[in-house]
Enzyme design. Structure first.
Site, PDB file in Angstrom:
ATOM      1  N   GLU A   1      -0.101  -9.609  -0.844  1.00  0.00           N
ATOM      2  CA  GLU A   1      -1.500 -10.015  -0.641  1.00  0.00           C
ATOM      3  C   GLU A   1      -2.279 -10.046  -1.962  1.00  0.00           C
ATOM      4  O   GLU A   1      -3.077 -10.941  -2.198  1.00  0.00           O
ATOM      5  CB  GLU A   1      -2.164  -9.067   0.378  1.00  0.00           C
ATOM      6  CG  GLU A   1      -1.601  -9.282   1.780  1.00  0.00           C
ATOM      7  CD  GLU A   1      -2.015  -8.198   2.759  1.00  0.00           C
ATOM      8  OE1 GLU A   1      -1.778  -7.013   2.459  1.00  0.00           O
ATOM      9  OE2 GLU A   1      -2.575  -8.533   3.807  1.00  0.00           O
TER      10      GLU A   1
ATOM     11  N   GLU B   1       4.331  -5.508   7.482  1.00  0.00           N
ATOM     12  CA  GLU B   1       3.426  -4.560   8.164  1.00  0.00           C
ATOM     13  C   GLU B   1       3.781  -4.323   9.624  1.00  0.00           C
ATOM     14  O   GLU B   1       3.623  -3.206  10.125  1.00  0.00           O
ATOM     15  CB  GLU B   1       1.968  -5.045   8.072  1.00  0.00           C
ATOM     16  CG  GLU B   1       1.320  -4.857   6.713  1.00  0.00           C
ATOM     17  CD  GLU B   1       1.551  -6.023   5.763  1.00  0.00           C
ATOM     18  OE1 GLU B   1       2.442  -6.849   6.034  1.00  0.00           O
ATOM     19  OE2 GLU B   1       0.845  -6.099   4.757  1.00  0.00           O
TER      20      GLU B   1
ATOM     21  N   ALA C   1       0.863  -1.182   0.000  1.00  0.00           N
ATOM     22  CA  ALA C   1       0.000   0.000   0.000  1.00  0.00           C
ATOM     23  C   ALA C   1       0.898   1.229   0.000  1.00  0.00           C
ATOM     24  O   ALA C   1       2.038   1.170   0.462  1.00  0.00           O
ATOM     25  CB  ALA C   1      -0.862  -0.020   1.250  1.00  0.00           C
TER      26      ALA C   1
ATOM     27  N   GLY D   1       0.675  -5.277   0.922  1.00  0.00           N
ATOM     28  CA  GLY D   1      -0.472  -5.389   0.015  1.00  0.00           C
ATOM     29  C   GLY D   1      -0.086  -5.983  -1.344  1.00  0.00           C
ATOM     30  O   GLY D   1      -0.930  -6.556  -2.029  1.00  0.00           O
TER      31      GLY D   1
HETATM   32  N1  DAK Z   1       4.543   3.352  -0.334  1.00  0.00           N
HETATM   33  C1  DAK Z   1       4.948   4.568  -0.794  1.00  0.00           C
HETATM   34  N2  DAK Z   1       6.127   4.775  -1.378  1.00  0.00           N
HETATM   35  C2  DAK Z   1       6.947   3.723  -1.532  1.00  0.00           C
HETATM   36  C3  DAK Z   1       6.600   2.425  -1.080  1.00  0.00           C
HETATM   37  C4  DAK Z   1       5.330   2.258  -0.454  1.00  0.00           C
HETATM   38  N3  DAK Z   1       4.879   1.084  -0.037  1.00  0.00           N
HETATM   39  N4  DAK Z   1       7.631   1.593  -1.364  1.00  0.00           N
HETATM   40  C5  DAK Z   1       8.581   2.352  -1.961  1.00  0.00           C
HETATM   41  N5  DAK Z   1       8.174   3.622  -2.063  1.00  0.00           N
HETATM   42  C6  DAK Z   1       8.897   4.764  -2.670  1.00  0.00           C
HETATM   43  C7  DAK Z   1      10.018   5.231  -1.761  1.00  0.00           C
HETATM   44  O1  DAK Z   1       9.505   6.120  -0.789  1.00  0.00           O
HETATM   45  C8  DAK Z   1      10.913   5.913  -2.770  1.00  0.00           C
HETATM   46  O2  DAK Z   1      10.370   7.180  -3.075  1.00  0.00           O
HETATM   47  P1  DAK Z   1      11.306   8.506  -3.148  1.00  0.00           P
HETATM   48  O3  DAK Z   1      12.020   8.559  -1.872  1.00  0.00           O
HETATM   49  O4  DAK Z   1      12.206   8.209  -4.328  1.00  0.00           O
HETATM   50  O5  DAK Z   1      10.337   9.613  -3.381  1.00  0.00           O
HETATM   51  C9  DAK Z   1      10.794   5.045  -4.014  1.00  0.00           C
HETATM   52  O6  DAK Z   1       9.574   4.314  -3.841  1.00  0.00           O
HETATM   53  C10 DAK Z   1      11.918   4.044  -4.155  1.00  0.00           C
HETATM   54  O7  DAK Z   1      12.010   3.298  -2.960  1.00  0.00           O
HETATM   55  P2  DAK Z   1      13.384   3.133  -2.149  1.00  0.00           P
HETATM   56  O8  DAK Z   1      14.293   4.312  -2.380  1.00  0.00           O
HETATM   57  O9  DAK Z   1      13.019   2.813  -0.748  1.00  0.00           O
HETATM   58  O10 DAK Z   1      14.000   1.858  -2.885  1.00  0.00           O
HETATM   59  P3  DAK Z   1      14.997   0.784  -2.269  1.00  0.00           P
HETATM   60  O11 DAK Z   1      15.454  -0.045  -3.417  1.00  0.00           O
HETATM   61  O12 DAK Z   1      16.028   1.425  -1.397  1.00  0.00           O
HETATM   62  O13 DAK Z   1      14.083  -0.113  -1.302  1.00  0.00           O
HETATM   63  C11 DAK Z   1      12.072  -1.379  -0.719  1.00  0.00           C
HETATM   64  C12 DAK Z   1      13.044  -0.893  -1.843  1.00  0.00           C
HETATM   65  C13 DAK Z   1      10.902  -2.058  -1.392  1.00  0.00           C
HETATM   66  C14 DAK Z   1      12.817  -2.379   0.165  1.00  0.00           C
HETATM   67  C15 DAK Z   1      11.649  -0.139   0.119  1.00  0.00           C
HETATM   68  O14 DAK Z   1      11.178   0.877  -0.784  1.00  0.00           O
HETATM   69  C16 DAK Z   1      10.548  -0.455   1.089  1.00  0.00           C
HETATM   70  O15 DAK Z   1      10.811  -1.053   2.148  1.00  0.00           O
HETATM   71  N6  DAK Z   1       9.317  -0.060   0.775  1.00  0.00           N
HETATM   72  C17 DAK Z   1       8.196  -0.227   1.654  1.00  0.00           C
HETATM   73  C18 DAK Z   1       7.726  -1.639   1.589  1.00  0.00           C
HETATM   74  C19 DAK Z   1       6.622  -1.899   2.575  1.00  0.00           C
HETATM   75  O16 DAK Z   1       6.783  -1.728   3.792  1.00  0.00           O
HETATM   76  N7  DAK Z   1       5.468  -2.335   2.048  1.00  0.00           N
HETATM   77  C20 DAK Z   1       4.377  -2.671   2.858  1.00  0.00           C
HETATM   78  C21 DAK Z   1       3.525  -1.467   3.028  1.00  0.00           C
HETATM   79  S1  DAK Z   1       2.271  -1.789   4.248  1.00  0.00           S
HETATM   80  C22 DAK Z   1      -5.047  -2.006   5.139  1.00  0.00           C
HETATM   81  C23 DAK Z   1      -4.901  -2.977   4.208  1.00  0.00           C
HETATM   82  C24 DAK Z   1      -3.687  -3.214   3.661  1.00  0.00           C
HETATM   83  C25 DAK Z   1      -2.596  -2.503   4.045  1.00  0.00           C
HETATM   84  C26 DAK Z   1      -2.743  -1.524   4.984  1.00  0.00           C
HETATM   85  C27 DAK Z   1      -3.955  -1.274   5.532  1.00  0.00           C
HETATM   86  N8  DAK Z   1      -6.288  -1.771   5.750  1.00  0.00           N
HETATM   87  C28 DAK Z   1      -7.217  -2.852   5.745  1.00  0.00           C
HETATM   88  C29 DAK Z   1      -6.624  -0.560   6.371  1.00  0.00           C
HETATM   89  C30 DAK Z   1      -1.339  -2.783   3.456  1.00  0.00           C
HETATM   90  C31 DAK Z   1      -0.221  -2.353   4.042  1.00  0.00           C
HETATM   91  C32 DAK Z   1       1.030  -2.428   3.352  1.00  0.00           C
HETATM   92  O17 DAK Z   1       1.154  -2.859   2.234  1.00  0.00           O
END
Ligand code: DAK
Length: 257
Positions: A113, A133, A65, A110
């Site tokens: 998922e 998460e 997400a 997400g």
């Molecule tokens: N959201 C927003 N931006 C993201 C992102 C994300 N999930 N993942 C990456 N980006 C953005 C980064 O902020 C960065 O943007 P700038 O800084 O260039 O503006 C750009 O993409 C490149 O990312 P990185 O610079 O971080 O790239 P790296 O190669 O260094 O790292 C990475 C890649 C995938 C390991 C890292 O970007 C990362 O850890 N990203 C987050 C992954 C993550 O935690 N995903 C899970 C999100 S939580 C719900 C239902 C579902 C959900 C929530 C609530 N409800 C029922 C209410 C779901 C939750 C999730 O999915």
């Protein structure tokens, strides 16, 4: 006229690509709404027999997400957010036609998922999957706590969900999270081969197989067997059964409608 996704049709295959490569194809609300619209379109298009879902670029399928949208989410907004996401994943899982996830890089949160709601998952060698998460103070919210243990077993699901660690494609294949791992350059071709093999089969039979497995897994064995018998009976009313059986006897290829 979508902003965040690309949609293409080359019958019998429909392609949906999440197209926000600058943020690793993170799903914001607009993208979820666009995906819903595109999948509904695919469901209603008889020329499309299989859908392939992927992400733009070579780095990411869907990195979860869009975390930046969480900052201003009220409790009611979060509730609506959850309902919308669940609706999209249910739509994918119950589309009536197979959806193949071509996992071309990160499939996190997400992203993992949405891949699990697909029928079949093929990953490229660089893919990384995970449910990170808990590191954000959240729990998986698009079915991760339910679909992951069903796919890989309780212990392995707990390990991924509780540590938040990413696993690589080889490990994902070992534990049954993805069906197959291929070099990135052959990912689409491999998914298309699977799609074409499915598209040669009788469409109604494919639809009922999906329903029998999906609904069956949610209930008892007895209920599942009863459902299978019902659908087996139902499919016998179709022209495709007559065609399939006649084609076998006449030693020719069937022409399913
Ligand atoms: N959201 C927003 N931006 C993201 C992102 C994300 N999930 N993942 C990456 N980006 C953005 C980064 O902020 C960065 O943007 P700038 O800084 O260039 O503006 C750009 O993409 C490149 O990312 P990185 O610079 O971080 O790239 P790296 O190669 O260094 O790292 C990475 C890649 C995938 C390991 C890292 O970007 C990362 O850890 N990203 C987050 C992954 C993550 O935690 N995903 C899970 C999100 S939580 C719900 C239902 C579902 C959900 C929530 C609530 N409800 C029922 C209410 C779901 C939750 C999730 O999915």
């Amino acid at each position: 006229a979508y902003e965040n996704i690309l949609v293409e049709k080359k019958p019998p295959i429909g392609y949906i690509t999440v197209n926000r490569p600058k943020v690793l194809n993170a799903l914001n609300i607009k993208t979820v709404l666009e995906l819903m619209d595109a999948f509904e379109g695919m469901a209603n298009d008889d020329e499309v027999r299989v859908v392939i879902l992927t992400g733009s670029g070579e780095k990411s399928f869907v990195a979860g997400a869009d975390i930046k949208e969480f900052q201003n989410l009220s409790p009611d907004g979060a509730r609506q957010y959850a309902m919308r996401g669940q609706k999209l994943l249910n739509l994918i899982e119950r589309l009536g036609k197979p959806v193949i996830a071509a996992i071309n890089g990160y499939a996190l949160g997400g992203g993992c998922e949405i891949a699990m709601a697909c029928t079949i998952r093929v990953a490229s060698e660089n893919a990384k999957l995970g449910q990170p998460e808990v590191g954000l103070g959240l729990i998986p919210g698009y079915g991760g706590t339910q679909r992951l243990p069903r796919l890989v077993g309780k212990g392995r699901a707990y390990e991924m969900i509780l540590t938040g660690r990413h696993i690589d494609a080889t490990r994902a294949e070992q534990i049954g999270l993805v069906n197959k791992v291929v070099p990135q350059a052959s990912l689409m071709e491999e998914c298309e081969n699977i799609a074409k093999a499915i598209a040669k089969q009788a469409p109604l039979a494919i639809r009922y197989c999906l329903e029998a497995v999906d609904r069956g897994l949610n209930g008892s064995l007895d209920d599942g067997l009863a459902l299978e018998a019902d659908l087996f009976g139902l499919v016998f009313g179709s022209e495709d059964v007559k065609e399939g059986v006649s084609a076998f006897i006449e030693k020719r290829k069937p022409e399913f409608r």
